[in-house]
Every structure is written in C-alpha cells, then in structure tokens.
Write a protein that holds these residues in place. Structure first.
Motif, PDB file in Angstrom:
ATOM      1  N   GLY A 131       0.832  -1.191   0.000  1.00  0.00           N
ATOM      2  CA  GLY A 131       0.000   0.000   0.000  1.00  0.00           C
ATOM      3  C   GLY A 131       0.868   1.242   0.000  1.00  0.00           C
ATOM      4  N   TRP A 132       0.242   2.410   0.184  1.00  0.00           N
ATOM      5  CA  TRP A 132       1.004   3.647   0.264  1.00  0.00           C
ATOM      6  C   TRP A 132       1.667   3.754   1.632  1.00  0.00           C
ATOM      7  N   SER A 133       2.777   4.465   1.694  1.00  0.00           N
ATOM      8  CA  SER A 133       3.572   4.529   2.918  1.00  0.00           C
ATOM      9  C   SER A 133       2.765   5.001   4.119  1.00  0.00           C
ATOM     10  N   ALA A 134       1.960   6.044   3.945  1.00  0.00           N
ATOM     11  CA  ALA A 134       1.174   6.566   5.065  1.00  0.00           C
ATOM     12  C   ALA A 134       0.215   5.505   5.589  1.00  0.00           C
ATOM     13  N   GLU A 135      -0.402   4.774   4.687  1.00  0.00           N
ATOM     14  CA  GLU A 135      -1.337   3.715   5.078  1.00  0.00           C
ATOM     15  C   GLU A 135      -0.612   2.599   5.820  1.00  0.00           C
ATOM     16  N   ILE A 136       0.564   2.223   5.327  1.00  0.00           N
ATOM     17  CA  ILE A 136       1.341   1.162   5.965  1.00  0.00           C
ATOM     18  C   ILE A 136       1.714   1.547   7.391  1.00  0.00           C
ATOM     19  N   LEU A 137       2.165   2.782   7.590  1.00  0.00           N
ATOM     20  CA  LEU A 137       2.571   3.219   8.926  1.00  0.00           C
ATOM     21  C   LEU A 137       1.370   3.324   9.862  1.00  0.00           C
ATOM     22  N   ASP A 138       0.217   3.700   9.331  1.00  0.00           N
ATOM     23  CA  ASP A 138      -1.008   3.712  10.151  1.00  0.00           C
ATOM     24  C   ASP A 138      -1.335   2.301  10.634  1.00  0.00           C
TER      25      ASP A 138
END
Length: 304
Positions: A131-138
């Motif tokens: 997924g996108w980086s922001a989504e992964i970190l969430d």
C-alpha cells in the motif's frame, strides 16, 4: 584504569518499550513489570546518560535530544542482543509475520529478501500487505503489521530502526523517443506517490511540459507501461527491467530529488520470528550498501 559505563539491555528494552507503546503502563504490561518499576529504570538510564531522556507534555511522552540519540543506539543494541540470543537458542522459529511494503518502492527486492527468510524457516507464515507509505505506517501503529518498509520524511520518525537514501532514476523504453513539445508522457502511480511528486516537481522546475499517460497502483503495471513505450517513469535501480534505458540531463531530464526509505517496527511487539526477520532484512540491506546504521553513522560524525 579506565572505567566503563554499562547500559544494561533490560534498561534499554524498557526505554524502547515506553517510546514504542507511548506509555509507562503499557510498557510495564508488555514486559511484565509494574509502572513504578519502569519509571525507576528510565530514571536509572537518565543517570547513566547524565541528562533527561523523556519529558511529558500533557498526556504525550516526548524525547529530548539525548533521548533521540539514545533511541537509535538502543534499537541497534537490542537487535544485536536478540540476534545473539537467537543464535544460541536453537528453538524453532515459527508464527505469523505481517509485513507492509510500499507500492512505489523496490517491492521485488524486498519481497525476495523476506521470502528468502521464510524459506529458511518453513514454520513461519508470511502475510505481505502492499500500500502507500502513510497507510502502511497507520497499520503498524494500529498493531496490524509487525514490520514495515515505508517512505520517511526525517530520521526521527516513530518506530524507525534504519533508513537509507534512494535517488530515483528516469526510465524509458529502449529506442523510445518523445516529442517534448507535446509534453513528456509520464507513467506514474496515483496521487500521493512520492515518486510521482518528484517527477512533476523536477519537470516543473525545469520548465518541461508533461502529461500523465498512464496511472496504476501496481509496480508491475508501471514497469510494463515503460517497457511498452507508453511513458517515462521514476524507478529505482532494483525495479529497472530489461528493455529499459536510463534518461539523464543529456536527454533533457533533470535529476530527481532523493527519497528516504525506512525500516519500521515496534520492538516490544515482535515475536522471535519477527526479530529474526528484522535481523535478516538489516543484513541484506547492509550487504546491498543502502542501510543506514545509526551507530556507524555517529562514529563517523564523532571522527569529523
């Protein structure tokens, strides 16, 4: 005779747990200790450091500059300690490991590194989430992932263990030519992709016209679009394929801004299988010459 200051791993583990979990009580629950015991360990660390390492602002725990430096060392020391313990503890490594990888980075390289580890340990069940980086970190923050690789804006990001720099490469099909008067056709991931943003920024600053000719979230579709001549794109050295060529300033394409990529995990939440995977990924990144070792980096700074 020189005296040495010893930073015990149990103190460092409590410190990392407090930072990763965001509370003394949660760290105590994870480590099987009381909240007062964790507080005493943090005070002992501050005595060893000679300065405060954590300060509380409202309900939030924030690191001081000394705490930020200590955190980099602590993560690395715990990783090495656990790697050593795993070497002498021959128990089978088993369990489920959930890994998050970004759409817009070297997924093929990282997937190869991760699956290499699971082949060595067939008792491990691997779950890959792209997924996108922001989504992964969430998802990592929500404990839905054990380990994540994602784009990072700075070296002080939460749960960051290692980071390294990648400079994207302009990629085009071999033999393809483009009429810049009609605008450079770009093959890109959707809005929010760091590589897409860097392509547009570089061309705008160079006053080069562009248009989006292909949009897709998967790296495979993007690579196919480039190989088939639909457009040029920003890739990494790991995602260049046969049938592609690199474009540079001689072709009228300005340099692309660097991207920092990070390896993230919550140490207190990791199983033995997860710790083993972290050590394997770090070793492979070091071999590839891209991993940023915080301890080696500080030693280099100290010598300057």
């Amino acid at each position: 005779m020189r005296s040495f200051t010893n930073f015990q791993t149990d103190l460092l583990r409590s410190f990392v747990s407090v930072v990763d979990l965001g509370a003394f009580t949660k760290a105590g629950d994870a480590l099987g200790r009381t909240q007062p015991a964790i507080s005493l360990q943090i005070k002992r660390l501050e005595e060893l450091v000679g300065a405060p390492i954590i300060r509380q602002v409202g309900r939030a725990l924030l690191l001081t500059s000394e705490g930020e430096m200590l955190l980099s060392y602590a993560r690395e020391m715990l990783r090495l300690n656990d790697e050593l313990a795993s070497h002498f503890n021959r128990a089978k490594i088993a369990g489920v490991i959930r890994v998050g990888l970004p759409n817009d980075y070297a997924v093929a390289f990282l997937q190869g590194v991760i699956t290499e580890y699971t082949r060595r340990h067939p008792e491990i069940s691997l779950e890959l989430h792209c997924g996108w980086s922001a989504e992964i970190l969430d998802r990592l923050r929500a404990d839905e992932l054990d380990l994540a690789v994602a784009m990072v804006n700075n070296e002080r990001a939460q749960y960051l263990s290692r980071s390294w720099i990648e400079r994207p490469i302009w990629a085009a099909a071999e033999g393809a030519s483009y009429d810049r008067a009609k605008g450079v056709p770009l093959a890109a991931h959707p809005e929010g992709c760091a590589y897409r943003a860097r392509m547009i920024q570089a061309l705008d600053e160079a006053n080069v016209r562009w248009r989006i000719a292909y949009t897709g979230s998967g790296i495979g579709g993007l690579q196919n679009a480039v190989v088939n001549g639909l457009g040029v794109s920003a890739l990494t050295r790991y995602t260049m394929l046969s049938g592609m060529r690199t474009l540079d300033e001689r072709d009228g394409f300005p340099p692309l801004a660097e991207i920092r990529v990070g390896l993230f995990y919550k140490h207190p939440r990791l199983s033995d299988a997860g710790i083993g995977l972290v050590n394997h990924v770090v070793a492979r990144l070091d071999e590839a010459g891209v991993s940023g070792d915080p301890i080696k980096r500080q030693m280099e700074l100290d010598r300057q």
